[in-house]
Design an enzyme around this catalytic site. Structure first.
Site, PDB file in Angstrom:
ATOM      1  N   CYS A  70      49.065  21.113  -0.708  1.00  0.00           N
ATOM      2  CA  CYS A  70      47.304  21.118  -0.935  1.00  0.00           C
ATOM      3  C   CYS A  70      47.280  22.510  -1.411  1.00  0.00           C
ATOM      4  CB  CYS A  70      46.252  20.245  -0.218  1.00  0.00           C
ATOM      5  SG  CYS A  70      45.031  20.596  -0.590  1.00  0.00           S
ATOM      6  N   CYS A  73      43.442  23.280   0.967  1.00  0.00           N
ATOM      7  CA  CYS A  73      44.378  22.620   1.933  1.00  0.00           C
ATOM      8  C   CYS A  73      43.940  24.534   2.465  1.00  0.00           C
ATOM      9  CB  CYS A  73      45.046  21.965   3.131  1.00  0.00           C
ATOM     10  SG  CYS A  73      44.406  20.362   2.059  1.00  0.00           S
TER      11      CYS A  73
END
Length: 307
Positions: A70, A73
């Site tokens: 991700c 993230c």
């Protein structure tokens, strides 16, 4: 929220957990393994999550649900870690790799990451989805602590231990001067290039990322076509039209309408289209100052639309 962890069961164990009230969050007491070299940051797993969440009887536990693949993230997690260190134990940051801990992801009904859930007194109390810049994160943490300070004794204890010393302000980064000067001149291309140059050497520079999003939106707003609103209203399935219309609405001061347009579009879409609209909306949030009520409401509506 039935699943790997029964959060409601924490209340029945409050007395037992309170015996460890004097122990700082994250220390080796069966409450999770301290991570990142700081007691206020722990790696939470399915094996220790119940014990980690029990610390929410003393301080808020901020659960950072992330994944190695991700990209957002990689922006959000370092900012949360920085704040966890700065707040010196007033809240506990629990990092959860959703791929390695699917039962925790199932518990919170995670559909996309990053996702952040705040737990206080053994119950989820707030949360949001998507990456946020550090100023917005700081505002959210402050609001969370204000909400729970009288309920969770560990917050005041951590703040008293830290004393009244204010965090040292970081010196102004001279590399931002070029970008700021260009922005004042209205040279958006030059400003964007300057911020991208900073990010080329420091990919996790949150200030540069937030500023870059602001510049990009401002450049779009300068060229926003009010007629895009009519085109979007006539064709709700035209994703590009919805994005252009939202820009136009915000540019002419119809902020709530622009935010709501994108939130409704998110409800109608899925997959890559939904993520594209979500990122566009989050980028728009960066244009507004901290504490803007319209942004706060839109963030809550976004979380409801996603989950």
């Amino acid at each position: 929220m039935a699943g790997a962890v029964d959060l409601s069961a924490l209340k029945s164990r409050a007395d037992a957990a309170a015996k460890g009230a004097n122990q700082p969050p994250g220390e080796d007491s069966g409450n999770g393994q301290a991570a990142e070299g700081h007691a206020a940051i722990v790696e939470a797993t399915e094996a220790n999550f119940q014990e980690v969440v029990e610390q929410s009887l003393q301080v808020p536990v901020v659960v950072d649900l992330w994944a190695t693949w991700c990209e957002p993230c990689k922006q959000l997690s370092p900012a949360l870690e920085k704040l966890a260190r700065e707040y010196n134990g007033a809240f506990l940051l629990a990092k959860v790799d959703v791929d390695a801990n699917p039962r925790i992801a199932q518990l919170f009904q995670v559909q996309s990451v990053p996702m952040v859930i705040a737990i206080g007194g053994g119950q989820p109390v707030d949360g949001f989805a998507g990456a946020q810049a550090e100023p917005q994160l700081r505002q959210w943490i402050d609001s969370l602590l204000d909400q729970l300070r009288d309920q969770l004794p560990g917050i005041k204890a951590a703040e008293q231990a830290a004393g009244s010393t204010e965090p040292e302000e970081e010196p102004e980064d001279p590399r931002f001067t070029r970008a700021e000067d260009a922005l004042e001149r209205g040279d958006f291309a030059e400003a964007e290039a300057a911020y991208q140059e900073i990010l080329a050497s420091e990919p996790n520079n949150e200030q540069a990322k937030a500023a870059l999003m602001q510049v990009r939106f401002t450049a779009r707003a300068e060229q926003a076509d009010p007629s895009a609103i009519e085109r979007a209203d006539a064709n709700s399935d035209d994703l590009d039209a919805q994005l252009a219309a939202a820009d136009a609405e915000v540019a002419i001061g119809k902020v709530d309408e622009g935010f709501n347009r994108l939130i409704q579009t998110i409800k109608r879409t899925s997959g890559d289209d939904r993520n594209r609209v979500r990122e566009h909306l989050i980028e728009m949030f960066e244009v507004f100052p901290e504490g803007d009520e319209r942004v706060i409401k839109a963030r809550r509506d976004l979380a409801s639309a996603l989950f």
